[in-house]
Design an enzyme around this catalytic site. Structure first.
Site, short mmCIF file in Angstrom:
data_model
loop_
_atom_site.label_atom_id
_atom_site.label_comp_id
_atom_site.label_asym_id
_atom_site.label_seq_id
_atom_site.Cartn_x
_atom_site.Cartn_y
_atom_site.Cartn_z
N ASP A 1 3.27 12.32 -2.58
CA ASP A 1 2.50 11.12 -2.25
C ASP A 1 1.08 11.22 -2.79
OD1 ASP A 1 2.05 8.65 -1.10
OD2 ASP A 1 2.87 9.23 0.85
N ASP B 1 5.53 0.43 0.48
CA ASP B 1 5.66 0.83 1.89
C ASP B 1 6.28 -0.28 2.72
OD1 ASP B 1 4.74 3.35 1.66
OD2 ASP B 1 2.73 2.97 2.42
C1 GLA Z 1 2.19 6.76 2.61
C2 GLA Z 1 3.61 6.58 2.09
C3 GLA Z 1 4.56 6.41 3.24
C4 GLA Z 1 4.48 7.62 4.14
C5 GLA Z 1 3.04 7.85 4.59
C6 GLA Z 1 2.88 9.16 5.33
O1 GLA Z 1 1.73 5.61 3.22
O2 GLA Z 1 3.65 5.51 1.19
O3 GLA Z 1 5.88 6.24 2.77
O4 GLA Z 1 4.97 8.75 3.47
O5 GLA Z 1 2.15 7.86 3.50
O6 GLA Z 1 1.60 9.36 5.71
#
Ligand code: GLA
Length: 701
Positions: A440, A504
């Site tokens: 990420d 997301d």
């Molecule tokens: C980001 C990612 C999510 C999740 C969160 C965890 O927002 O896009 O899918 O993994 O971080 O903190």
């Protein structure tokens, strides 16, 4: 005498006239056959204009009469060497099927090399390298390798977005002037466009000429469409530098990222087909069946405890999940998003025995284990920053960038910081049975600096080097690129990762649009798509399970939902969706993506047709209530028109998304119809509830 270079591939030609002192583009578009003898690039010289006349130079420079954006901008101290007159010094067909042109200007001490590849799929790739051959520093301002559009170019289409709403189209007429998009995010950006396209009037999914480019880079960049009063429109892509960021010492060079350029005479689906075929031809393209994922994020968030996660793993196994991914929350101090980033040690309070027990449980249930990491980021509230406050990247003078989700960027240009992060990720992968990383990256890189000088360029490259080093050390570990959802989706990151997380937002309605436009460039096997909770966490919209499953099927399918306490009906329908995905992923991940041009904006029909036309899977989706009483007939594109197909609605079967299909003769039992009938006449569609869909399977008989 014209000296024509006619590059051909996949029904496309890129034709250059090399007879003058600099290369001139004759044509980028449909294949003209083997015999092209004419450059015909001279234009009349209008009154009150430069004596050179307007030509489409491969490298637009003021010295050859170009008055738009120059391809190369830079200077030496005091502003000297501000304008080069680069002339061709050599050209050759390279061993790997490319064509290389070298250019130089002895007066400014600049050399330039342009590499051009046109693949058998029709993918045109270009990049340039500028080298400093004089004995003083050369400050590079910008370098781009633009491509010209062709006859009939009239409209511009690109994409934009924000968190949870990535890749939405915007369209406008092509006018004189410059349509410039700048992405100063230090990452690709939520608003970054997967493509910039110029097309003929009204071009759509299945018809019209389209010239589209993609820039394969994950840092600051710009993309533009420029039409000057004297020429055709150009599409350019370039890395964006901060002032003084790239200074070439004597002998040093800078190479641009690749610009990917696709011409289609068959609308956007033609562009998509070339991108998909080319990406699938890469040796690094994932070739194993893409496993069904369960990601823990929207199921448990930061509430990690072994008992709950074991239960989740048990439910996952029963549903047919093949890869279990433990998301954020497993490492030291990470009880919420305010602390811990950078402390890549398992949190012994929450996991007294490490991750071993959970991993053993997951593995014994026949699933792979995946782990979330965010290696490029730190919280100020972390042991690593308490020990190394100077590892935060920033503008210097004791100032740090404005926080974003309580986090800062670790200065990977600093070799010690880079080594620490590499060592931690390497240790985690060595000590644990992990086959997948969700990598990420959750903030814009504003004011990136190393030792007081701008470093977004170096930071992007250092992040690439980090992923590359992890891959080299652990070649069997797959990596997903996530960036607050889809803020790092590009072919630069995909050179070193196996899939992207498109957004997301797991709301199926939003995802339907996000995925349609992500798919314009990326084949579905590279795009993570999960069935989220009944009521979406990011929009509070409630959708049927069948609609959520249909949308998630056309990607790398997974589940991101607390599936421990599903009722019987939900469990059965989700298990059915998992089985459907397993049965059809071979087709979805290898076939041709097609998108019908449906007149009613309340409906879409899109799908995948096997390359040999033997089968297809379509989703007919209602995205809104319609102005019309009936959806009417919708034509199925991309089928073999000479063949007959058995057509059946295969999903949902447990909870129907319409009140009745009594009079839709073909739906209850299926029907056999010719490909040409399906394309030209179409089938009468059912009246769907808004925000629902059906899955239609076609098999050649
Ligand atoms: C980001 C990612 C999510 C999740 C969160 C965890 O927002 O896009 O899918 O993994 O971080 O903190």
């Amino acid at each position: 005498m014209s000296q024509i270079v006619n590059l051909r591939g996949g029904g496309v030609a890129f034709v250059l006239d090399m007879s003058g002192s600099t290369p001139v583009v004759v044509h980028w578009g449909a294949d003209l056959g083997e015999r092209v003898e004419w450059g015909l690039t001279d234009n009349p010289v209008p009154h009150s204009s430069l004596a050179t006349g307007a030509k489409q130079h491969l490298l637009p420079q003021a010295s050859s009469g170009w008055r738009g954006r120059p391809a190369l901008e830079g200077h030496r101290a005091g502003g000297t060497a501000f304008s080069s007159s680069l002339v061709t010094t050599g050209s050759r067909h390279s061993a790997d099927g490319g064509y290389e042109i070298t250019m130089a200007d002895a007066a400014t001490g600049i050399e330039l090399a342009i590499e051009i590849h046109l693949s058998e799929q029709g993918m045109l790739r270009l990049r340039s390298t500028v080298s400093n051959r004089a004995d003083s520093n050369y400050c590079l301002v910008a370098l781009t390798t633009p491509v010209p559009t062709g006859l009939g170019a009239a409209e511009v289409l690109d994409l934009t977005g924000r968190w949870c709403r990535e890749q939405h189209p915007q369209r406008q007429p092509l006018r004189q002037g410059t349509w410039l998009r700048e992405f100063r995010h230090g990452r690709t950006g939520h608003d970054s466009s997967l493509f910039t396209a110029v097309g003929s009037t009204g071009f759509n999914n299945r018809a019209g000429s389209v010239w589209a480019t993609h820039f394969g880079f994950s840092g600051n960049h710009s993309t533009y469409v420029e039409q000057t009063p004297s020429g055709s429109a150009l599409i350019g892509n370039a890395e964006l530098f901060s002032p003084g960021e790239v200074t070439l010492a004597p002998g040093e060079s800078y190479t641009t990222p690749w610009t990917y350029a696709v011409y289609s005479a068959r609308g956007l689906d033609g562009v998509t087909q070339t991108f998909h075929r080319w990406l699938r031809s890469r040796s690094s393209h994932p070739r194993t069946a893409r496993p069904v994922v369960l990601n823990t994020w929207e199921a448990v968030y930061f509430n990690h405890d072994l008992t709950s996660l074991r239960e989740l793993a048990e439910s996952a196994e029963k549903l047919g999940v093949e890869r279990f991914v433990l998301d954020d929350g497993w490492f030291a101090h990470r009880r919420d998003d305010t602390a811990g980033l950078g402390d890549w040690f398992v949190d012994t309070d929450v996991w007294p025995g490490g991750l071993t027990e959970l991993i053993r449980e997951v593995r014994s249930r026949g699933m792979q284990f995946g782990l979330w990491v965010e290696p490029e980021m730190v919280n100020v509230d972390s042991d690593v920053i308490r020990s190394h406050p100077d590892w935060i990247s920033g503008p210097g003078a004791g100032r740090t960038p404005v926080p974003w989700r309580n986090q800062q960027v670790i200065d990977l240009v600093n070799p010690e910081a880079w080594e620490y992060i590499f060592a931690r990720i390497d240790a985690l992968l060595t000590e644990n049975d992990i086959s997948y990383l969700k990598w990420d990256q959750n903030r814009d890189l504003t004011e990136m600096g190393h030792a007081g000088a701008p470093s977004a360029h170096e930071q992007t490259r250092a992040a690439y080097r980090l992923i590359d080093a992890v891959r080299r050390a652990h070649p069997t570990v797959e990596i997903e690129s996530c960036s607050s959802g889809g803020a790092r989706v590009d072919l630069g990151i995909l050179e070193r990762t196996d899939r992207v997380w498109a957004s997301d937002c797991n709301d199926a309605l939003e995802r339907h649009t996000i995925q349609r436009w992500t798919e314009a460039v990326l084949p579905p096997e590279l795009v993570g798509t999960h069935v989220g909770p009944t009521t979406a966490h990011t929009t509070a919209r409630t959708h049927s399970l069948s609609f959520r499953a249909i949308v998630a099927l056309f990607g790398h399918f997974g589940i991101e939902w607390d599936v421990r306490n599903l009722d019987e009906g939900e469990f059965a329908e989700l298990a059915q969706a998992v089985a459907l995905y397993k049965a059809h992923r071979g087709l979805i991940h290898s076939g041709t993506a097609v998108h019908a041009d449906v007149t009613d904006p309340a409906h879409t029909l899109s799908g995948v047709v096997a390359e040999d036309g033997s089968e297809a899977l379509f989703a007919f989706v209602s995205v809104a209530t319609s102005f019309a009483e009936l959806p009417g007939r919708v034509g199925f594109p991309g089928l073999n028109q000479q063949a007959d197909y058995a057509v059946t609605v295969i999903f949902p079967t447990l909870s129907l998304p319409y009140r009745s299909v009594e009079n839709v003769g073909w739906i209850p039992g299926g029907i056999t119809v010719s490909g040409i009938f399906l394309a030209e006449v179409g089938l009468p569609m059912p009246i769907l509830n808004p925000e629902s869909g059906v899955l239609i399977r076609l098999v050649r008989v």
